[in-house]
Design a protein around this motif. Structure first.
Motif, PDB file in Angstrom:
ATOM      1  N   ASP A 185      13.427  21.781  30.907  1.00  0.00           N
ATOM      2  CA  ASP A 185      12.034  22.087  31.212  1.00  0.00           C
ATOM      3  C   ASP A 185      11.656  23.408  30.554  1.00  0.00           C
ATOM      4  O   ASP A 185      12.186  24.459  30.928  1.00  0.00           O
ATOM      5  CB  ASP A 185      11.822  22.165  32.730  1.00  0.00           C
ATOM      6  N   THR A 273      13.252  15.445  33.343  1.00  0.00           N
ATOM      7  CA  THR A 273      13.533  15.801  34.731  1.00  0.00           C
ATOM      8  C   THR A 273      14.484  14.813  35.381  1.00  0.00           C
ATOM      9  O   THR A 273      14.322  13.603  35.269  1.00  0.00           O
ATOM     10  CB  THR A 273      12.230  15.866  35.545  1.00  0.00           C
ATOM     11  N   TYR A 288       8.958  16.960  41.144  1.00  0.00           N
ATOM     12  CA  TYR A 288       8.227  17.661  40.091  1.00  0.00           C
ATOM     13  C   TYR A 288       6.875  18.134  40.620  1.00  0.00           C
ATOM     14  O   TYR A 288       6.135  17.352  41.239  1.00  0.00           O
ATOM     15  CB  TYR A 288       8.005  16.753  38.871  1.00  0.00           C
TER      16      TYR A 288
END
Length: 303
Positions: A185, A273, A288
């Motif tokens: 990320d 993710t 998330y």
């Protein structure tokens, strides 16, 4: 050494056998309160772990350390024991994690991470609180401190894709050596974790810069400051969809109802993710942006 058979009275006095194999499998016939001790010597002592299966009138099971309250782990298990038939269980202790499961089931129904692990050398069993018990204890695999010899033909362990991998206890954003990075990320690696949450053992992601892990549950992205990190894992990711789980997918946890949970990942909002896959739901859930998001197309981790 052959299978050990024991009869325990309603006395809460442990009978000890040597075992430093990290695993024990047994069957017990009792109305309630099958107690198992994991100790450093053949006696009740500190440090010591205790597992109570079917305690409190055969209504729940717990793990405690050094005979202190509160219990470190607890889960409802109504009717888990039976006074008229043998019920099989396994207990594993590895890297500070104590896991308890039913015979021929892969995910544990009870587990706890100890950040000050105990070097287990003996296993003790007893019954009490109105119950006596009959026990059949299988020998662990041969080795120093074990019973030695080949296991009997009816000896079974949890599937290797659950028990043989390394899950290292950690907390507070710390990353153990050789942790498995499963996502990314904004340039930061995201590591594969699992954590206890609301009665489930849930795969999720570790974001070191946040100082915590995250798991998806109940529609939310839930922070978990204590977790286990997948380490030394040589697996790979396979694209799939719906409830199509490859046979070699890594079983990493279980839902609160006992359904196996797998490790999945998706690309969302520019981030790769990590989350959980629940086969009966046919999706991968990721934590998330404060939410639990679901995706029917995803990658699943296999070995």
């Amino acid at each position: 050494m052959s299978v050990i058979q024991l009869e325990t009275e309603d006395r809460l006095e442990y009978n000890f056998v040597p075992n430093n194999a990290g695993f024990v499998q047994f069957r017990v016939r009792a109305a309630n309160d099958a107690h198992i001790a994991l100790t450093t010597q053949a006696a009740e002592c500190d440090p010591m772990y205790e597992i109570f299966i079917g305690g409190w009138g055969n209504s729940k099971s717990i793990i405690r350390k050094n005979r202190t309250k509160p219990d470190v782990a607890e889960v409802p298990t109504p009717g888990i024991l039976n006074p008229n038939e043998f019920r099989g269980f396994w207990i594993r202790w590895q890297n500070g994690t104590i896991s308890v499961g039913r015979e021929n089931e892969v995910p544990p129904f009870l587990s706890w991470n100890d950040y000050e692990p105990v070097n287990i050398e003996y296993v003790g069993v007893c019954t009490g609180w109105g119950a006596s018990g009959s026990w059949v204890i299988e020998p662990p695999r041969g080795g120093p401190g074990g019973f030695g010899g080949a296991p009997p033909s009816n000896y079974t362990q949890p599937r290797s894709n659950f028990s043989s991998v390394c899950w290292a206890p950690s907390r507070g954003g710390q990353v153990p050596p050789r942790a498995f990075a499963g996502g990314e990320d904004n340039g930061e690696p995201l590591y594969v974790i699992r954590a206890q949450f609301n009665g489930a053992l849930i795969p999720g992601k570790l974001v070191p810069s946040h100082g915590t892990g995250y798991v998806a549950w109940g529609g939310n992205e839930n922070a978990v400051p204590e977790y286990e990190v997948l380490c030394d894992f040589p697996g790979q990711w396979i694209a799939t969809s719906g409830g199509n789980i490859p046979p070699n997918a890594l079983t990493a946890g279980q839902s609160e109802e006992g359904e196996p949970l797998y490790i999945g990942r998706v690309v969302h909002d520019g981030a790769l993710t990590v989350g959980k896959v629940q086969q009966s739901h046919g999706v991968c859930y990721i934590p998330y942006g404060g939410q639990e998001l679901s995706f029917p197309d995803y990658e699943v981790l296999v070995q």
